[in-house]
Design a protein around this motif. Structure first.
Motif, PDB file in Angstrom:
ATOM      1  N   ARG A 284     -17.723 -10.210  13.428  1.00 11.42           N
ATOM      2  CA  ARG A 284     -16.478 -10.977  13.285  1.00 11.42           C
ATOM      3  C   ARG A 284     -15.832 -10.724  11.932  1.00 11.42           C
ATOM      4  NH1 ARG A 284     -17.270 -17.109  15.650  1.00 11.42           N
ATOM      5  NH2 ARG A 284     -18.672 -16.628  17.354  1.00 11.42           N
ATOM      6  N   ASP A 285     -16.647 -10.754  10.898  1.00 11.74           N
ATOM      7  CA  ASP A 285     -16.117 -10.512   9.549  1.00 11.74           C
ATOM      8  C   ASP A 285     -15.474  -9.131   9.450  1.00 11.74           C
ATOM      9  OD1 ASP A 285     -16.998 -13.003   8.785  1.00 11.74           O
ATOM     10  OD2 ASP A 285     -18.827 -12.268   7.821  1.00 11.74           O
ATOM     11  N   GLU A 286     -16.128  -8.137  10.041  1.00 13.02           N
ATOM     12  CA  GLU A 286     -15.587  -6.776   9.992  1.00 13.02           C
ATOM     13  C   GLU A 286     -14.273  -6.669  10.765  1.00 13.02           C
ATOM     14  OE1 GLU A 286     -18.745  -4.379  11.501  1.00 13.02           O
ATOM     15  OE2 GLU A 286     -19.926  -4.462   9.642  1.00 13.02           O
ATOM     16  N   VAL A 287     -14.211  -7.320  11.934  1.00 11.66           N
ATOM     17  CA  VAL A 287     -12.979  -7.301  12.736  1.00 11.66           C
ATOM     18  C   VAL A 287     -11.831  -7.942  11.961  1.00 11.66           C
ATOM     19  CG1 VAL A 287     -11.858  -8.292  14.776  1.00 11.66           C
ATOM     20  CG2 VAL A 287     -14.108  -7.223  14.986  1.00 11.66           C
ATOM     21  N   MET A 288     -12.074  -9.114  11.351  1.00 11.69           N
ATOM     22  CA  MET A 288     -11.024  -9.794  10.603  1.00 11.69           C
ATOM     23  C   MET A 288     -10.623  -9.000   9.365  1.00 11.69           C
ATOM     24  SD  MET A 288     -10.161 -12.250  12.443  1.00 11.69           S
ATOM     25  CE  MET A 288      -8.916 -12.764  11.276  1.00 11.69           C
ATOM     26  N   TYR A 289     -11.583  -8.373   8.716  1.00 16.54           N
ATOM     27  CA  TYR A 289     -11.258  -7.560   7.539  1.00 16.54           C
ATOM     28  C   TYR A 289     -10.339  -6.408   7.929  1.00 16.54           C
ATOM     29  CZ  TYR A 289     -11.689  -4.211   3.744  1.00 16.54           C
ATOM     30  OH  TYR A 289     -11.403  -3.315   2.748  1.00 16.54           O
ATOM     31  N   ARG A 290     -10.679  -5.708   9.011  1.00 15.81           N
ATOM     32  CA  ARG A 290      -9.861  -4.569   9.436  1.00 15.81           C
ATOM     33  C   ARG A 290      -8.447  -5.011   9.816  1.00 15.81           C
ATOM     34  NH1 ARG A 290     -14.700  -2.924  12.158  1.00 15.81           N
ATOM     35  NH2 ARG A 290     -13.875  -3.700  14.156  1.00 15.81           N
ATOM     36  N   PHE A 291      -8.363  -6.153  10.502  1.00 13.12           N
ATOM     37  CA  PHE A 291      -7.041  -6.612  10.944  1.00 13.12           C
ATOM     38  C   PHE A 291      -6.193  -7.081   9.766  1.00 13.12           C
ATOM     39  CE2 PHE A 291      -4.245  -9.811  13.109  1.00 13.12           C
ATOM     40  CZ  PHE A 291      -3.511  -8.882  13.826  1.00 13.12           C
ATOM     41  N   LYS A 292      -6.797  -7.858   8.873  1.00  7.61           N
ATOM     42  CA  LYS A 292      -6.048  -8.334   7.709  1.00  7.61           C
ATOM     43  C   LYS A 292      -5.617  -7.179   6.803  1.00  7.61           C
ATOM     44  CE  LYS A 292      -7.998 -12.998   7.336  1.00  7.61           C
ATOM     45  NZ  LYS A 292      -8.749 -13.945   6.490  1.00  7.61           N
ATOM     46  N   ALA A 293      -6.438  -6.139   6.745  1.00  9.39           N
ATOM     47  CA  ALA A 293      -6.128  -4.983   5.890  1.00  9.39           C
ATOM     48  C   ALA A 293      -5.138  -4.019   6.537  1.00  9.39           C
ATOM     49  CB  ALA A 293      -7.418  -4.244   5.535  1.00  9.39           C
ATOM     50  N   GLY A 294      -4.745  -4.289   7.782  1.00  9.55           N
ATOM     51  CA  GLY A 294      -3.800  -3.412   8.456  1.00  9.55           C
ATOM     52  C   GLY A 294      -4.426  -2.176   9.064  1.00  9.55           C
ATOM     53  N   MET A 295      -5.755  -2.147   9.140  1.00  8.27           N
ATOM     54  CA  MET A 295      -6.449  -1.001   9.733  1.00  8.27           C
ATOM     55  C   MET A 295      -6.432  -1.084  11.263  1.00  8.27           C
ATOM     56  SD  MET A 295      -9.596  -1.222   7.025  1.00  8.27           S
ATOM     57  CE  MET A 295     -10.611   0.037   7.780  1.00  8.27           C
ATOM     58  N   THR A 296      -6.177  -2.274  11.801  1.00  5.80           N
ATOM     59  CA  THR A 296      -6.059  -2.497  13.242  1.00  5.80           C
ATOM     60  C   THR A 296      -4.668  -3.055  13.525  1.00  5.80           C
ATOM     61  OG1 THR A 296      -8.422  -3.055  13.346  1.00  5.80           O
ATOM     62  CG2 THR A 296      -7.074  -3.651  15.238  1.00  5.80           C
ATOM     63  N   ASP A 297      -4.019  -2.538  14.564  1.00  3.59           N
ATOM     64  CA  ASP A 297      -2.662  -2.987  14.885  1.00  3.59           C
ATOM     65  C   ASP A 297      -2.645  -4.225  15.770  1.00  3.59           C
ATOM     66  OD1 ASP A 297      -1.494  -0.863  13.481  1.00  3.59           O
ATOM     67  OD2 ASP A 297      -1.681   0.475  15.215  1.00  3.59           O
ATOM     68  N   VAL A 298      -3.573  -4.283  16.735  1.00  6.26           N
ATOM     69  CA  VAL A 298      -3.569  -5.347  17.736  1.00  6.26           C
ATOM     70  C   VAL A 298      -4.939  -6.007  17.769  1.00  6.26           C
ATOM     71  CG1 VAL A 298      -3.238  -5.922  20.168  1.00  6.26           C
ATOM     72  CG2 VAL A 298      -1.869  -4.095  19.127  1.00  6.26           C
ATOM     73  N   LEU A 299      -4.945  -7.332  17.703  1.00  6.79           N
ATOM     74  CA  LEU A 299      -6.181  -8.102  17.822  1.00  6.79           C
ATOM     75  C   LEU A 299      -6.128  -8.897  19.123  1.00  6.79           C
ATOM     76  CD1 LEU A 299      -8.851  -9.046  16.508  1.00  6.79           C
ATOM     77  CD2 LEU A 299      -7.559 -10.928  15.484  1.00  6.79           C
ATOM     78  N   VAL A 300      -7.115  -8.675  19.993  1.00  6.40           N
ATOM     79  CA  VAL A 300      -7.225  -9.416  21.247  1.00  6.40           C
ATOM     80  C   VAL A 300      -8.298 -10.475  21.036  1.00  6.40           C
ATOM     81  CG1 VAL A 300      -7.501  -9.253  23.741  1.00  6.40           C
ATOM     82  CG2 VAL A 300      -6.718  -7.257  22.450  1.00  6.40           C
ATOM     83  N   ALA A 301      -7.949 -11.749  21.264  1.00  5.59           N
ATOM     84  CA  ALA A 301      -8.854 -12.803  20.827  1.00  5.59           C
ATOM     85  C   ALA A 301      -8.822 -14.008  21.749  1.00  5.59           C
ATOM     86  CB  ALA A 301      -8.484 -13.245  19.406  1.00  5.59           C
ATOM     87  N   THR A 302      -9.936 -14.733  21.757  1.00  2.40           N
ATOM     88  CA  THR A 302      -9.956 -16.053  22.367  1.00  2.40           C
ATOM     89  C   THR A 302      -9.366 -17.036  21.365  1.00  2.40           C
ATOM     90  OG1 THR A 302     -12.194 -16.422  21.518  1.00  2.40           O
ATOM     91  CG2 THR A 302     -11.994 -15.541  23.754  1.00  2.40           C
ATOM     92  N   ASP A 303      -9.353 -18.310  21.722  1.00  2.88           N
ATOM     93  CA  ASP A 303      -8.752 -19.318  20.843  1.00  2.88           C
ATOM     94  C   ASP A 303      -9.544 -19.548  19.570  1.00  2.88           C
ATOM     95  OD1 ASP A 303      -6.347 -20.318  22.251  1.00  2.88           O
ATOM     96  OD2 ASP A 303      -7.789 -20.737  23.831  1.00  2.88           O
ATOM     97  N   ILE A 304     -10.636 -18.812  19.390  1.00  2.29           N
ATOM     98  CA  ILE A 304     -11.394 -18.910  18.151  1.00  2.29           C
ATOM     99  C   ILE A 304     -10.525 -18.555  16.950  1.00  2.29           C
ATOM    100  CG2 ILE A 304     -12.267 -16.525  18.086  1.00  2.29           C
ATOM    101  CD1 ILE A 304     -14.980 -17.637  17.301  1.00  2.29           C
ATOM    102  N   VAL A 305      -9.477 -17.734  17.174  1.00  2.00           N
ATOM    103  CA  VAL A 305      -8.593 -17.323  16.083  1.00  2.00           C
ATOM    104  C   VAL A 305      -7.371 -18.220  15.988  1.00  2.00           C
ATOM    105  CG1 VAL A 305      -7.313 -15.354  15.105  1.00  2.00           C
ATOM    106  CG2 VAL A 305      -9.370 -14.954  16.423  1.00  2.00           C
TER     107      VAL A 305
END
Length: 426
Positions: A284-305
């Motif tokens: 989870r930490d790695e996914v959020m880091y990549r998304f916040k850093a702009g390394m990932t364009d689209v985040l598919v998520a449950t309501d956890i986010v």
């Protein structure tokens, strides 16, 4: 109302001054005095209203002023997710900056053995505040790592999310370990019957404080597609064909759907990632880091986010399915149009979700713009309006407020009387 107008102690006020916190939010203005006076509190307020400070500030102030045992866990703060537990812990570090004698430890699963050892050391040293997810706390209790018999404060944050995630049985097992004198605070974004039943069980003659759910920000452009389930991925493909995919979150209520959508997007060569409860904490930490850093364009998520995660530059939120209620809808689309930016919220309304979305529109006080299906996708379901029945039962209002009878006036805890008298000379 300003923080300095309360009787929070000077160390807390100094930290708030450094953090440029001056005016209280409505939930803080109404909760802080009640908690300082020793009352159990039921707070109904959505995420983003400042509820973390509403309970942490008075509890920290009392712990700093009061004569609480140095070798005991004096406060338990329960969080439904690791992410929220981390955010509460970060807030604790800021608010408690000048509190040399008040310590805390965050306890949550999905970590390696080193993290578990750190948690164990913190608990054995007698951390004043324990911020924990239910499963991890219960595992420590079962092996005898914790003694809650002298705990003075218990906070249940996001109780409705606890219910949704199946944690209520765990919560009840934890509560059984608390002394009857423990002051209890419970927050929930919504108040379904099961949450009210839980409040009756956990809280003693509580003061109920309800803050109305805010409407979505005006800067959010809301629209929707009425469609059948198999058409949803084709709509996404149409939306993404222009290639401008930066800062997009796609929400679904089910983790199986999140996994399937992520797989389909990757087949379309979309730079995406997924976030759901099956991931480990490190993942989870790695996914959020990549998304916040702009390394990932689209985040598919449950309501956890949807709750408690601060990402300021989201451009588009897509509701792959209609949320369960208006509060969840507001939480989801509130991830965009933050920090004075514009944003776009798009909802896919399947034929089985039409009535549910109409209830959301009723809350919004307006109809959300319906966009025609892209060419070649076939027919769309008919968006038939269903009239609301006139004999719908109303939700219960407040069952009690401060000052209603002598029973409530006796609720001030003896353990906190000292704090009130000490502050009267400030």
């Amino acid at each position: 109302m300003k923080f300095e107008e309360t009787y929070l102690n000077d160390n807390i006020l100094d930290a708030l001054y450094d953090m440029h916190f001056d005016e209280m939010t409505p939930i803080q203005e109404r909760c802080i005095p009640e908690i300082l006076d020793g009352y159990d509190v039921l707070g109904v307020a959505q995420t983003g209203t400042g509820k973390t400070a509403a309970y942490l500030l008075p509890i920290l102030s009392m712990l700093d002023d009061g004569d609480y045992p140095r070798d005991a866990i004096n406060c338990i703060v329960m969080s439904p997710t690791r992410e929220l537990a981390q955010q509460i812990d970060q807030a604790m570090q800021g608010f408690g900056y000048y509190l040399d004698d008040v310590s805390s430890v965050a306890v949550y699963g999905g970590n390696d053995g080193n993290r578990y050892d750190q948690e164990l050391r913190g608990m054995r040293l007698g951390a004043d505040i324990l911020i924990a997810t239910p499963g991890r706390l219960l595992s420590h209790l079962k092996v005898g790592n914790l003694d809650l018999s002298r705990c003075s404060f218990f906070v249940l944050d996001e109780a409705d999310r606890m219910l949704d995630m199946g944690f209520i049985d765990d919560i009840m097992k934890i509560v059984q370990q608390l002394p009857k004198s423990c002051q209890r605070v419970m927050f929930s974004a919504t108040m379904p019957p099961k949450i009210r039943e839980l409040a009756v069980t956990l809280l003693h003659d509580p003061v109920e404080i309800k803050i109305a759910v805010s409407k979505p920000a005006e800067k959010i452009h809301q629209s929707a597609y009425v469609c059948y389930e198999p058409q949803k991925l084709k709509i996404i493909k149409h939306l993404f064909k222009a290639g401008d995919l930066q800062r997009v979150i796609i929400f679904s209520g089910k983790k199986e759907k999140v996994k399937e959508v992520t797989r389909q997007l990757k087949q379309m060569h979309i730079n995406c990632d997924q976030m759901h409860s099956d991931l480990s904490q490190q993942e989870r930490d790695e996914v959020m880091y990549r998304f916040k850093a702009g390394m990932t364009d689209v985040l598919v998520a449950t309501d956890i986010v949807a709750r408690g995660i601060d990402i300021d530059d989201i451009r588009i939120v897509i509701n792959y399915d209609v949320p369960h209620d208006a509060e969840d809808y507001v939480h989801r689309i509130g991830r965009t149009a933050r920090a004075d930016r514009d944003g776009q919220a798009i909802t896919f309304i399947s034929d089985t979700d039409i009535y549910r979305f109409q209830q959301i529109e009723h809350f919004l006080g307006k109809e959300v713009e319906k966009t025609p299906l892209p060419e070649g996708l076939g027919e769309a379901p008919v968006y038939v309006k269903r009239e609301k029945k006139h004999n719908d039962t109303r939700r219960h209002g407040r069952w009690h407020s401060k000052g209603n009878g002598s029973k409530n006036n006796q609720k001030r805890k003896n353990t906190h009387k000292k704090h009130s008298s000490d502050q009267s000379g400030k």
